[in-house]
Design a protein around this motif. Sequence first.
Motif, PDB file in Angstrom:
ATOM      1  N   ILE A   1       0.853  -1.174   0.000  1.00 13.87           N
ATOM      2  CA  ILE A   1       0.000   0.000   0.000  1.00 13.87           C
ATOM      3  C   ILE A   1       0.894   1.230   0.000  1.00 13.87           C
ATOM      4  CG2 ILE A   1      -0.248   0.098   2.518  1.00 13.87           C
ATOM      5  CD1 ILE A   1      -3.192   1.011   1.974  1.00 13.87           C
ATOM      6  N   ALA A   2       0.561   2.154  -0.857  1.00  9.23           N
ATOM      7  CA  ALA A   2       1.326   3.389  -0.970  1.00  9.23           C
ATOM      8  C   ALA A   2       0.469   4.552  -0.467  1.00  9.23           C
ATOM      9  CB  ALA A   2       1.742   3.624  -2.417  1.00  9.23           C
ATOM     10  N   GLN A   3       1.153   5.634  -0.191  1.00  8.50           N
ATOM     11  CA  GLN A   3       0.451   6.816   0.282  1.00  8.50           C
ATOM     12  C   GLN A   3      -0.624   7.252  -0.719  1.00  8.50           C
ATOM     13  OE1 GLN A   3       3.134   9.347   2.408  1.00  8.50           O
ATOM     14  NE2 GLN A   3       2.043  11.140   1.682  1.00  8.50           N
ATOM     15  N   ARG A   4      -0.339   7.153  -1.994  1.00  6.88           N
ATOM     16  CA  ARG A   4      -1.329   7.564  -2.996  1.00  6.88           C
ATOM     17  C   ARG A   4      -2.568   6.655  -2.964  1.00  6.88           C
ATOM     18  NH1 ARG A   4       1.443   5.709  -8.690  1.00  6.88           N
ATOM     19  NH2 ARG A   4       1.118   3.492  -8.353  1.00  6.88           N
ATOM     20  N   ASP A   5      -2.406   5.376  -2.570  1.00 13.06           N
ATOM     21  CA  ASP A   5      -3.557   4.482  -2.415  1.00 13.06           C
ATOM     22  C   ASP A   5      -4.483   5.000  -1.320  1.00 13.06           C
ATOM     23  OD1 ASP A   5      -2.541   2.659  -4.346  1.00 13.06           O
ATOM     24  OD2 ASP A   5      -1.299   1.717  -2.791  1.00 13.06           O
ATOM     25  N   LEU A   6      -3.890   5.528  -0.258  1.00 13.81           N
ATOM     26  CA  LEU A   6      -4.694   6.083   0.831  1.00 13.81           C
ATOM     27  C   LEU A   6      -5.470   7.309   0.374  1.00 13.81           C
ATOM     28  CD1 LEU A   6      -2.111   5.726   3.720  1.00 13.81           C
ATOM     29  CD2 LEU A   6      -4.122   4.302   3.301  1.00 13.81           C
ATOM     30  N   VAL A   7      -4.861   8.109  -0.474  1.00 12.67           N
ATOM     31  CA  VAL A   7      -5.554   9.291  -1.010  1.00 12.67           C
ATOM     32  C   VAL A   7      -6.796   8.843  -1.774  1.00 12.67           C
ATOM     33  CG1 VAL A   7      -5.380  11.234  -2.620  1.00 12.67           C
ATOM     34  CG2 VAL A   7      -3.468  10.703  -1.104  1.00 12.67           C
TER      35      VAL A   7
END
Length: 136
Positions: free
Chosen positions: A45-51
């Motif tokens: 999971i990447a930070q952009r996935d959280l966005v």
Amino acid sequence: MHLTGLRRQFEAIRDIFGQDPPHRSREGLWVALEVLLAHLRGEQIAQRDLVVRANGLLSAPTLSRVVVALERQGLVTSKLAPGHARLKVLHPTKRALDILTARAEEAFGDFAKIMVSLEERLANKTEQPIEDGHPP
């Protein structure tokens, strides 16, 4: 069930952040749980996935600040993905996994009690006589 979940959320915030949690502690808890879930599923999971998952409720800059705060708390680590200069992949720390493990057994116990209580109430309702062709 939702109320029980919210109560447990506040308990977790106090356990993780102390009696004076930071302003974005609920968001921090959400990020930590998303990172833990991805880890347990064997996914990255990447930070952009959280966005994307926040679906407009949290901005990218806010999530970036939350991730930095979680790194300071020792709950997540972030590393740039190989070959991607801007893709931060998130991982839980041992501390985060320990907190989840300690809280999981208690949470399952709460859930089981709620389900037993509900089953008992439903069983009692079906044992009551039906009057005028309508259940009570």
